[in-house]
Design a protein around this motif. Structure first.
Motif, short mmCIF file in Angstrom:
data_model
loop_
_atom_site.label_atom_id
_atom_site.label_comp_id
_atom_site.label_asym_id
_atom_site.label_seq_id
_atom_site.Cartn_x
_atom_site.Cartn_y
_atom_site.Cartn_z
N ALA A 199 0.83 -1.20 0.00
CA ALA A 199 0.00 0.00 0.00
C ALA A 199 0.86 1.25 0.00
O ALA A 199 0.56 2.23 -0.68
CB ALA A 199 -0.91 0.01 1.22
N SER A 200 1.95 1.19 0.78
CA SER A 200 2.73 2.41 0.98
C SER A 200 4.15 2.10 1.39
O SER A 200 4.43 1.07 2.03
CB SER A 200 2.08 3.26 2.07
N VAL A 201 5.05 3.00 1.00
CA VAL A 201 6.41 3.03 1.52
C VAL A 201 6.54 4.34 2.29
O VAL A 201 6.25 5.41 1.76
CB VAL A 201 7.46 2.98 0.39
N ILE A 202 6.97 4.26 3.55
CA ILE A 202 7.15 5.45 4.36
C ILE A 202 8.63 5.57 4.73
O ILE A 202 9.27 4.59 5.09
CB ILE A 202 6.26 5.43 5.62
N VAL A 203 9.15 6.78 4.62
CA VAL A 203 10.58 6.98 4.84
C VAL A 203 10.84 8.39 5.37
O VAL A 203 10.12 9.34 5.03
CB VAL A 203 11.37 6.77 3.51
N ARG A 224 10.69 6.53 -5.41
CA ARG A 224 9.68 7.16 -6.26
C ARG A 224 9.35 6.27 -7.47
O ARG A 224 8.17 6.07 -7.80
CB ARG A 224 10.20 8.52 -6.73
N ASP A 225 10.36 5.74 -8.08
CA ASP A 225 10.15 4.93 -9.29
C ASP A 225 9.38 3.65 -8.98
O ASP A 225 8.44 3.28 -9.69
CB ASP A 225 11.49 4.59 -9.93
N ALA A 232 1.95 2.02 -5.50
CA ALA A 232 2.02 2.21 -4.05
C ALA A 232 2.14 3.70 -3.74
O ALA A 232 2.59 4.49 -4.57
CB ALA A 232 3.21 1.45 -3.47
N VAL A 233 1.72 4.08 -2.54
CA VAL A 233 1.77 5.48 -2.11
C VAL A 233 3.10 5.75 -1.41
O VAL A 233 3.44 5.09 -0.42
CB VAL A 233 0.59 5.79 -1.17
N LYS A 257 9.32 13.96 -5.53
CA LYS A 257 7.96 14.33 -5.11
C LYS A 257 7.22 13.12 -4.54
O LYS A 257 6.88 12.19 -5.27
CB LYS A 257 7.21 14.90 -6.31
N PRO A 258 6.93 13.12 -3.24
CA PRO A 258 6.15 12.03 -2.66
C PRO A 258 4.67 12.21 -2.95
O PRO A 258 4.24 13.27 -3.42
CB PRO A 258 6.42 12.17 -1.16
#
Length: 427
Positions: A199-203, A224-225, A232-233, A257-258
């Motif tokens: 669903a998402s990658v958070i960093v 980003r890529d 995924a977000v 850009k996230p």
């Protein structure tokens, strides 16, 4: 007995560990926490009346220094109108407009009261938007104390994550995959293995909770890529580095850009305020326009918004971030020179108004490299500097912060103390 010790003994009777946030307890460095009574500019004073040069800045928010006159005036002007309404105010619109103007990726924003609330809500939104459950985070990045984020790496890339806190069910931890920070190859392997589930990658694009560790441009671009490739977000947690490393945050500095961004600390000017925001199509999934529920009685609190809005306005003055970065680098360059003169293994790094100190041979690029530092020597340095009236973070795993109030005289006083301390460490 010092008043600090008496207060600590008293606090432990009614507050777990005597503190309301664990790092304040000095457990990793030993000794007695300092109980702060007041602050002004780059200084604060403890219960025994001792003054310290403050390099934590309330862990980031005090970018202007403590009790800045214009921020204080902004708060005092709204105090008489009421502390909280539980209804919309025009000031909420103004701070939302300011955030959207300053942060390139944010089209809409939702105010909350803490960084943990911001990251927790952003992840729920990402899951609601994608219809997926798995999230990816990176070892050493701290995103608050929500259950899904208190997870460490499993025994291998494809194993489930393991809870790092009691009270976090394994059934929740299994939805979190933990990878090595700055490791592009491992990231690509993870997406190849289960990209359709993510669903998402958070960093943290500039990590501050394993000490200061910068992401490489290649790593952030790969994030980003891969997120774009698999739908995924991508969430940038800029609670700590937002407005600190650059006016537009780390994303403006790196040019990546996230989809969503989490903000805190500086946007409250020292008051409890945070936010998350990003693409309009994703934010539209939030209640009341969408099915992802998020709410908060004190979200957009008028006092916090007043402090945060004035802070955001003041840091836009021409040359503000250049001067902040200059003073921060002056500190780290001076500390490095003092350590070199004393022949003490030490390196330092600075980015904007954040810095890292490492008793090591090189600047780390991952949590594993951070842990190779000499923590015993750091602890000795911390206490000697504390005795000399300089308050660095009471942990070898925390970044430090400089404010615009840290002028040349303040930095020079810090370096004078450090030269003596490094000489002691070399003896």
């Amino acid at each position: 007995m010092s008043k600090n010790q008496a207060l600590f003994d008293r606090a432990q009777q009614t507050i777990p560990g005597g503190v309301n946030s664990p790092v304040r307890a000095f457990r990793s460095v030993g000794g007695t926490p300092r109980f702060i009574e007041r602050a002004q500019g780059p200084y604060f004073w403890d219960a025994d009346g001792k003054r310290y040069i403050d390099y934590i800045g309330s862990w980031g928010p005090m970018i202007l220094g403590h009790v800045h006159a214009e921020v204080l005036d902004a708060v005092q002007r709204v105090l008489g109108n009421g502390f909280s309404f539980g209804a919309p105010t025009e000031a909420e619109i103004e701070i939302a407009e300011e955030i959207c103007k300053l942060v390139p990726s944010i089209e809409q924003v939702r105010m909350v009261s803490s960084g943990t609330e911001a990251t927790m809500s952003a992840l729920r939104l990402a899951r609601g938007f994608t219809g997926r459950s798995r999230i990816v985070k990176f070892e050493g990045c701290y995103h608050g104390h929500a259950d899904s984020l208190l997870v460490k790496a499993g025994s291998g890339l494809l194993t489930f994550g393991n809870p790092t806190s009691a009270g976090v069910p394994a059934d929740i931890a299994k939805h979190t995959t933990v990878l090595e920070y700055n490791n592009v190859e491992q990231l690509n392997e993870a997406f190849a293995a289960f990209g359709g589930e993510i669903a998402s990658v958070i960093v943290e694009p500039v990590a501050g909770n394993m000490n200061l560790v910068r992401a490489t441009p290649e790593f952030l671009q790969a994030l980003r890529d891969r997120c774009s490739d698999y739908g995924a977000v991508l969430i940038f947690d800029e609670v700590m580095c937002g407005f600190r490393v650059a006016l537009g945050g780390a994303q403006a500095l790196y040019g990546v850009k996230p989809d969503l961004t989490c903000l805190g600390k500086v946007i409250g000017g020292g008051m409890p305020a945070a936010a998350f925001g990003g693409r309009r199509d994703i934010m539209a999934h939030l209640a009341p326009t969408g099915g992802v529920y998020q709410a908060g009685t004190l979200s957009g609190n008028p006092i916090a918004v007043a402090a945060g809005l004035k802070t955001l306005q003041l840091i836009q003055k021409p040359g503000f971030h250049d001067q902040l970065a200059k003073q921060t680098k002056r500190l780290t360059d001076g500390l490095t020179a003092a350590a070199r003169e004393a022949k003490v293994p030490f390196v330092a790094d600075a980015l904007g108004g954040m810095f890292g100190l490492y008793f090591a041979d090189k600047i780390p690029a991952s949590f594993a490299e951070v842990t190779q530092g000499d923590t015993k020597r750091f602890n000795a340095f911390f206490h000697a500097m504390l005795d000399a009236g300089v308050y660095f973070a009471p942990s070898a795993y925390e970044a430090g912060f400089v404010s615009i109030a840290h002028d040349d005289a303040v930095i020079d006083a810090t370096l004078d103390a450090a030269r003596g301390v490094f000489a002691q460490l070399a003896a």
